[in-house]
Each structure stands twice: as C-alpha cells, then as structure tokens.
Write a protein that holds these residues in place. Sequence first.
Motif, short mmCIF file in Angstrom:
data_model
loop_
_atom_site.label_atom_id
_atom_site.label_comp_id
_atom_site.label_asym_id
_atom_site.label_seq_id
_atom_site.Cartn_x
_atom_site.Cartn_y
_atom_site.Cartn_z
N VAL A 62 0.84 -1.21 0.00
CA VAL A 62 0.00 0.00 0.00
C VAL A 62 0.87 1.25 0.00
CG1 VAL A 62 -1.68 1.33 1.33
CG2 VAL A 62 -1.94 -1.15 1.10
N GLU A 63 1.94 1.22 0.79
CA GLU A 63 2.85 2.37 0.86
C GLU A 63 3.48 2.63 -0.51
OE1 GLU A 63 7.00 3.62 3.13
OE2 GLU A 63 5.77 2.01 3.95
N ILE A 64 3.89 1.58 -1.20
CA ILE A 64 4.50 1.73 -2.53
C ILE A 64 3.46 2.28 -3.51
CG2 ILE A 64 5.49 0.49 -4.49
CD1 ILE A 64 6.70 -1.48 -2.42
N ALA A 65 2.25 1.74 -3.47
CA ALA A 65 1.20 2.19 -4.39
C ALA A 65 0.92 3.68 -4.22
CB ALA A 65 -0.08 1.39 -4.15
N ILE A 99 3.30 11.04 -7.13
CA ILE A 99 2.63 12.34 -7.19
C ILE A 99 1.26 12.20 -7.84
CG2 ILE A 99 4.80 13.61 -7.28
CD1 ILE A 99 4.26 14.02 -10.32
N TYR A 100 1.01 11.03 -8.46
CA TYR A 100 -0.25 10.81 -9.17
C TYR A 100 -1.22 9.97 -8.34
CZ TYR A 100 2.65 12.15 -13.17
OH TYR A 100 3.50 12.81 -14.02
N GLY A 101 -2.49 10.00 -8.75
CA GLY A 101 -3.51 9.17 -8.11
C GLY A 101 -4.70 9.03 -9.02
N LEU A 102 -4.47 8.43 -10.20
CA LEU A 102 -5.53 8.39 -11.21
C LEU A 102 -6.32 7.09 -11.20
CD1 LEU A 102 -6.88 9.94 -13.49
CD2 LEU A 102 -5.20 8.98 -15.07
N SER A 103 -5.63 5.95 -11.23
CA SER A 103 -6.33 4.68 -11.38
C SER A 103 -5.59 3.60 -10.60
CB SER A 103 -6.42 4.33 -12.87
OG SER A 103 -7.25 3.20 -13.08
N GLY A 104 -6.06 2.37 -10.72
CA GLY A 104 -5.39 1.27 -10.03
C GLY A 104 -6.15 -0.03 -10.16
N MET A 105 -5.49 -1.10 -9.73
CA MET A 105 -6.10 -2.43 -9.69
C MET A 105 -5.61 -3.14 -8.43
SD MET A 105 -5.71 -3.89 -13.60
CE MET A 105 -6.98 -3.57 -14.83
N VAL A 106 -6.46 -4.00 -7.87
CA VAL A 106 -6.06 -4.86 -6.76
C VAL A 106 -6.63 -6.25 -7.02
CG1 VAL A 106 -6.06 -5.25 -4.27
CG2 VAL A 106 -6.10 -2.91 -5.15
N PHE A 107 -5.78 -7.26 -6.88
CA PHE A 107 -6.18 -8.64 -7.11
C PHE A 107 -5.88 -9.47 -5.86
CE2 PHE A 107 -4.84 -6.82 -11.16
CZ PHE A 107 -5.98 -7.02 -11.93
N GLY A 108 -6.87 -10.28 -5.47
CA GLY A 108 -6.68 -11.14 -4.31
C GLY A 108 -8.01 -11.54 -3.71
N PRO A 109 -8.01 -12.25 -2.59
CA PRO A 109 -9.26 -12.63 -1.92
C PRO A 109 -10.12 -11.38 -1.67
CG PRO A 109 -7.40 -13.77 -0.92
CD PRO A 109 -6.82 -12.78 -1.89
N GLY A 110 -11.42 -11.52 -1.92
CA GLY A 110 -12.34 -10.39 -1.98
C GLY A 110 -12.21 -9.35 -0.90
N GLU A 111 -12.35 -9.74 0.37
CA GLU A 111 -12.32 -8.76 1.47
C GLU A 111 -10.94 -8.12 1.60
OE1 GLU A 111 -14.78 -7.54 3.36
OE2 GLU A 111 -16.11 -8.65 2.03
N LEU A 160 -10.51 -5.59 -1.29
CA LEU A 160 -11.29 -4.37 -1.08
C LEU A 160 -10.64 -3.49 -0.01
CD1 LEU A 160 -13.75 -2.61 -1.62
CD2 LEU A 160 -15.02 -4.02 0.03
N LYS A 161 -10.12 -4.12 1.05
CA LYS A 161 -9.46 -3.36 2.11
C LYS A 161 -8.26 -2.59 1.57
CE LYS A 161 -7.33 -3.90 6.68
NZ LYS A 161 -6.92 -4.87 7.74
N VAL A 162 -7.46 -3.23 0.71
CA VAL A 162 -6.30 -2.57 0.12
C VAL A 162 -6.76 -1.46 -0.84
CG1 VAL A 162 -4.35 -2.89 -1.46
CG2 VAL A 162 -4.75 -4.52 0.40
N ALA A 163 -7.79 -1.75 -1.64
CA ALA A 163 -8.29 -0.76 -2.59
C ALA A 163 -8.74 0.51 -1.87
CB ALA A 163 -9.44 -1.34 -3.40
N ARG A 164 -9.35 0.36 -0.71
CA ARG A 164 -9.82 1.53 0.05
C ARG A 164 -8.66 2.36 0.57
NH1 ARG A 164 -14.82 1.89 2.31
NH2 ARG A 164 -14.06 4.01 2.68
N GLN A 165 -7.49 1.77 0.71
CA GLN A 165 -6.33 2.49 1.26
C GLN A 165 -5.49 3.19 0.20
OE1 GLN A 165 -4.15 0.27 4.55
NE2 GLN A 165 -5.46 -1.36 3.76
N ILE A 166 -5.73 2.86 -1.07
CA ILE A 166 -4.95 3.47 -2.15
C ILE A 166 -5.61 4.77 -2.57
CG2 ILE A 166 -4.08 3.17 -4.50
CD1 ILE A 166 -3.91 0.18 -3.95
N ARG A 167 -4.83 5.85 -2.57
CA ARG A 167 -5.37 7.18 -2.85
C ARG A 167 -5.38 7.44 -4.36
NH1 ARG A 167 -6.31 10.71 0.66
NH2 ARG A 167 -5.50 12.49 -0.55
#
Length: 466
Positions: free
Chosen positions: A392-395, A399-411, A414-421
């Motif tokens: 999460v820290e690396i993601a 300086i940007y924050g446009l898009s992203g993807m997260v792959f893994g067990p559902g919950e 989603l938890k990681v996706a919520r932490q990425i700005r």
Amino acid sequence: MKNYDLYINGKWTVSKEKDFIEVENPATREIIAKVPAASESDVLMAIKGSKESFSKWSETAPLKRLNYVNKMYDYFVQNKDEISKTLSLELGCPLDFAKVRHVEPYLLNIENYLEIATGYSYVETNVDYTIYKEPVGVVACITPWNYPFGQIVKKVIPGLLAGNTILLKPSKRTPLTAYYFAAAAEYANLPSGVFQLLPGRGGEVGNVLAKHPDVDMVTFTGSTSGGKEVGKLALDSVKKLALELGGKSAAVVLPGADLKDSLKKVLDTVYLNVGQTCSAKSRLIAPRSLKKEVEETLIELTKTYKFGNPLEDEVDVGSLQSKAQLEKVSKYIEIGKEEATLLYEGEVPKGNGYYIGPVIFTEVSPKARIAQEEIFGPVLCVIYYDTVEEAVEIANDSIYGLSGMVFGPGEDALKVARQIRTGQIQVNDGVFSQNAPFGGYKQSGLGREGSIYGFEEFLEIKAIFM
C-alpha cells in the motif's frame, strides 16, 4: 490528401493566416491531411461568437438542447465506421481496436449523458432557499491526442447538454477525428456559435483560450506539466477549471490472487494503445514470494501480444503516435536499463512507422525514475513487496492518483483498494465503465469526467433566498 477548414460560428471558415499543420499516419509516416493552424484572430472571432450565442443557448429549454445533441449522436452512430477508420489512421492503431475501444464505448457514454440530462433537475427547493444549477458559460475544451474521440465526448457532450457554448481545441497530432463533431453539429443544425472547432498549436490557440476574459471555464486533458501551465493562465482571470492529467497507476497483486488472470488484465492496460493511456497500470506491485511465478507468467503472456503494422491481420498493438513519442519512450527504456533489471524486451516490428516492442523491468526501486515518471509507452515496472502494508505504501508513493487495480481474496482486496489514494480502482473481476466518474487525486487532476459528476462539472450553483 484532404485539406480542412475551421468551423466558426456555424460556417466552414478559411483561417486568416493560411498556416497549416500536416497530419501524419504514424504507422507509415505518410502525410494524410492538412488542417489549419488557427491564428489568434481566428480564436478571437470564435470566442466572440460563443459569447454572443451563450445567452440564447443557455435559455433554450433543456429538452430542446437534448434533442440537438441526440441528433449529433445519431450522426456519430451512422458514421462510426468512418470515424473508426480516421482515428485508426491518425493514431496508428488497428481498425478493430479503434472501433471497439475508441469509438463504440464512447457512443454508450453519450447515451448515458443523454439519460442523465433527460431526468436532471436544475432546481432544488429547500426550506429557506432554492438552488438553481446554471451553465458556466463559454467553455474551452482542450483535448489530447491519445483518445481523440472519447476525450472530446466527455467534454463537448455534457457541456452542450448543460447549456454551455463550446470552443474545441483538439490536439494538433490527431485533429481529424474532431472534425466529426463539427459535422455532427452541422447535421443537427446546432445554432451558430454554440460549437466552434479550432485546431492549431497550443501556444497559439490553447493559451489564448485559457487567458481570454470571455472564456468562463477551461477543461483540459493532457500531461500534468501541460495542465499546470493551462491552469496558471486560466487562474489569472479565475476561470472554472477541470483537469484530467497524468498517471503512474499501480496494480497490486495479493497472495491468493489468480496470477495469470490478474497479470493479463494488467498487461492489457500497459500494451494496448501502445501504453498511451493515462490510466495504464504501469507499476506492478507483487509479493516477493511469487517472484519466479510472476516473471515467468509475464513473459509467457507478453509473447501472446502481436505488435506491428496495424493494417496487418491479427496485430493487437500498432505504432506509437509520433516521432517525439518514440524518442521519449526509447529514452526511458535506456534509463530503465541503468536503474533496474531488464526482464524482457520484445522485438521491434519492422516497418517505416514509429514502432516499439513491449518491455518489462523487474526489481525496480519504488523511487526509480521509471517507477515515478509517466513513460506513456508499453513499459511495465515490477516492484516487489514483503508485507501488504508495504504494498500500500508503494502504491501511494507517487505524485499521481488516477487509477489502479487490486487482485486477491475479496475482502482483503477491497481493504487494500480503500487504502490506495486514487480516483478509480478495479478489484479482481470488476469491469471498467466509461459511465463511471473518472479523474484523479493529487497531481492527476481536478474534477471528474463521466457520470452525473462529470455532467455537473459544467454547471454553477446559485442559491436564492426568498
């Protein structure tokens, strides 16, 4: 070779300076057309017409405005094959890709805007006051070369529906697709001055639009550096701003993810359109424990993409759009070879166009230039992590924050996706939609495009107390 004119105040107009820009097919380096480079006097004439037509257009009933735009949509549908062909030629991508990725999804996007406008309430009544949602005014739309149809749709269509008059300045690299919007305005009998088409150079058209006091809003899509320049000019007269800028988006693979499926989704964003996509997931953040499997799968999948002449059968990826693009991407590849480990470098397709092959770097430092700067080519950076917190820290280290993807067990995903700005994130099999709001955090921009949020960018809020 076809020569084009300007479209000002409802008429095809010869530029006063008679200066032209040659349009190149990047797959062959053949000059396929000439468009006028609008002069300052051309731009001033268009601004004057837009200002004069604004009052009447803004007071036109929303349903009547919708009917005009619906006719423009009909024109696009009737001519989508021709639009796709033109876009393919000036961008350098395969024809099928132009149609399926560059044109048809944005026709659906227009349908969505029409649906939003149909049921939209411009008045909200509260206990102590009433809110009126009114058009901003004269809007300058400055659009990029990499999505020459879709990016115009996301500005011109909601802008018109909301009651604004539009000044369109398309990229000088891919201006031909923009001419279908002028043709559609003519087909729909759009009133004079409501839509203007001003191809030309940024300093001679874009800067005049951004600075002029009679332009009320600037909506710009392009590089972050370009957006900053336009923004500074626009803020001299405190215009409303919408900026869709750069990205260096991350795809985070968690333990337990379907590796092959995940990496295929990432590579589609990096390779298709030759990486010339601001939302490409060009940073792959993967568990160090899966290093061997990740690298083997990336090489295996990369070999399934066919790079080459877009006119050849079964080619997935055509040429970069220009010589400048080729030089820029090639420079970053050389930088990457000094900063990281070259995992894979595909063969450069033969031909006279601006061709390049796919490139993968591994063991990339999160602080490396190739991990921090937008390359805008088919180049993937693989960064490994030991803990999810580190991922999460690396993601977020951008300086940007446009898009992203997260792959893994559902919950967990989603938890990681919520932490990425970032403005958008796809989780596992989540399907990207052009109708969702698109835009970024940090230096990826201001405001949103698409959906009701993108529609409301073109409105001002007035509170009246009675």
